[in-house]
Scaffold this motif. Structure first.
Motif, PDB file in Angstrom:
ATOM      1  N   ASP A  46      55.667  50.267 -16.810  1.00 48.28           N
ATOM      2  CA  ASP A  46      57.112  50.078 -16.664  1.00 48.28           C
ATOM      3  C   ASP A  46      57.827  51.353 -17.116  1.00 48.28           C
ATOM      4  N   TYR A  47      58.457  52.024 -16.167  1.00 51.26           N
ATOM      5  CA  TYR A  47      59.138  53.292 -16.466  1.00 51.26           C
ATOM      6  C   TYR A  47      60.657  53.148 -16.437  1.00 51.26           C
ATOM      7  N   ASP A  61      64.520  64.745  -9.480  1.00 50.72           N
ATOM      8  CA  ASP A  61      63.165  64.558  -8.956  1.00 50.72           C
ATOM      9  C   ASP A  61      62.266  63.908 -10.003  1.00 50.72           C
ATOM     10  N   VAL A  62      61.417  63.010  -9.546  1.00 47.75           N
ATOM     11  CA  VAL A  62      60.372  62.437 -10.394  1.00 47.75           C
ATOM     12  C   VAL A  62      59.035  62.774  -9.746  1.00 47.75           C
ATOM     13  N   VAL A  74      55.422  53.938 -10.961  1.00 44.88           N
ATOM     14  CA  VAL A  74      56.557  54.839 -11.183  1.00 44.88           C
ATOM     15  C   VAL A  74      57.636  54.621 -10.125  1.00 44.88           C
ATOM     16  N   VAL A  75      57.227  54.583  -8.861  1.00 48.95           N
ATOM     17  CA  VAL A  75      58.192  54.411  -7.770  1.00 48.95           C
ATOM     18  C   VAL A  75      58.907  53.071  -7.891  1.00 48.95           C
ATOM     19  N   ASN A  76      58.160  52.016  -8.164  1.00 49.15           N
ATOM     20  CA  ASN A  76      58.776  50.697  -8.270  1.00 49.15           C
ATOM     21  C   ASN A  76      59.778  50.639  -9.422  1.00 49.15           C
ATOM     22  N   SER A  77      59.484  51.313 -10.514  1.00 43.15           N
ATOM     23  CA  SER A  77      60.379  51.292 -11.678  1.00 43.15           C
ATOM     24  C   SER A  77      61.653  52.093 -11.439  1.00 43.15           C
ATOM     25  N   LEU A  78      61.563  53.179 -10.657  1.00 41.95           N
ATOM     26  CA  LEU A  78      62.657  54.151 -10.620  1.00 41.95           C
ATOM     27  C   LEU A  78      63.323  54.319  -9.249  1.00 41.95           C
ATOM     28  N   ARG A  79      62.832  53.636  -8.218  1.00 41.57           N
ATOM     29  CA  ARG A  79      63.357  53.882  -6.874  1.00 41.57           C
ATOM     30  C   ARG A  79      64.838  53.520  -6.727  1.00 41.57           C
ATOM     31  N   LYS A  80      65.334  52.600  -7.548  1.00 38.66           N
ATOM     32  CA  LYS A  80      66.723  52.178  -7.394  1.00 38.66           C
ATOM     33  C   LYS A  80      67.723  53.232  -7.849  1.00 38.66           C
TER      34      LYS A  80
END
Length: 299
Positions: A46-47, A61-62, A74-80
């Motif tokens: 969970d990021y 950028d991540v 990572v993408v699921n935690s931060l894409r929003k």
């Protein structure tokens, strides 16, 4: 806006020296003139704790240095918060990176991050659980389970686990439903793919695209194991043509079709993986595409 990069480095993904990786990242990114920070990956996956930091410090950028499982989390935690995502492939398969044309060499991957262009990628949900590139049921999921529990990583270990499981693998009954059509099958494995491969450039869905709004479904039906090997070879080489689900021959040795949603009945609880990591399986699975889910930096 000046770009600012957050690197997330998985210290145990794949094989190789992660201390030298971090040093290369630091030297090359500083030389390219970008502000950056480096975080280790977290065990929880969970990021979301980074979201306030990204917003307050205007990070653009991540960058994930890891495998498909780390990228997923990572993408699921931060894409929003809609950053650009970059990949330094450090996993055992690197299916998403290789589908996107990102090389495994760290220096070359960094050059794509510095000079590439971001484009939208689709993703999908399985009973609400996020997937970037691939979900598997049956044989490949069993391999993923065994691989996850082996202390040795890398392609050699993955190949050994695949061979060890193939000739003893059982088949599972499935009922597939999409847009009013239903078929019943018994299968060695089923792949639900947004990318075109398992990883290591092993293609499973040759017609798959990261941004076509469709999922590629590949079902290896119950058959003699030698015939299954032949079907797998034909699929990897791209010899099998896409079929239309509404007129598909459910008695064929391999089913290959595209859809934007599918419901799967899985009465015998075939094992499941999501983006290469073991996942909790269910008797009923609802799968739906997430169009334009996140931005990825491409060559």
């Amino acid at each position: 806006m000046k770009r600012k990069l957050i690197y997330i480095v998985n210290p145990i993904s794949g094989t190789g020296n992660k201390s030298s990786l971090q040093q290369i990242i630091e030297v090359k990114t500083a030389a390219a003139g970008f502000d950056f920070v480096i975080y280790p990956s977290v065990e929880s996956g969970d990021y979301s704790f980074l979201i306030p930091f990204i917003k307050e410090q205007n990070f653009t950028d991540v960058i994930v240095a890891g495998g498909d499982g780390t990228i997923n989390r990572v993408v699921n935690s931060l894409r929003k918060v809609n950053p650009q995502f970059g990949i330094i492939p450090c996993g055992s398969g690197n299916g998403l990176a290789f589908t996107a044309g990102i090389p495994k060499t760290v220096e070359k991957a960094l050059q794509i991050i510095f000079k590439g262009k971001a484009g939208w990628c689709d993703a999908f949900l399985i009973n609400g659980t996020f997937a970037c590139m691939l979900c598997g049921l049956g044989l490949d999921a069993k391999v993923a389970y065994d691989f996850a529990n082996d202390p040795k990583r890398g392609l050699t270990t993955y190949i050994k686990k695949t061979i060890a499981n193939f000739f003893t693998a059982k088949t599972y009954p499935f009922v597939l439903s999409s847009h009013g059509k239903q078929i019943k099958t018994e299968a060695l494995f089923m792949s639900i793919a947004n990318s075109n491969q398992f990883g290591n450039n092993f293609t499973i869905a040759p017609k798959a695209s990261l941004n076509d709004g469709l999922l590629d479904i590949v079902v290896m039906a119950k058959q003699n194991k030698l015939f299954a090997l032949l079907q797998a070879f034909r699929q990897v080489k791209g010899y099998n043509k896409l079929q239309k689900f509404e007129v598909i021959n459910e008695n064929a040795g391999l089913l290959y079709f595209q859809t934007n949603e599918i419901k799967i009945e899985n009465p015998d609880l075939a094992p499941m993986h999501i983006d290469g990591d073991p996942a909790e399986t269910k008797k009923k699975l609802n799968v739906e595409i997430l169009k334009d889910s996140f931005r990825l930096i491409f060559p």
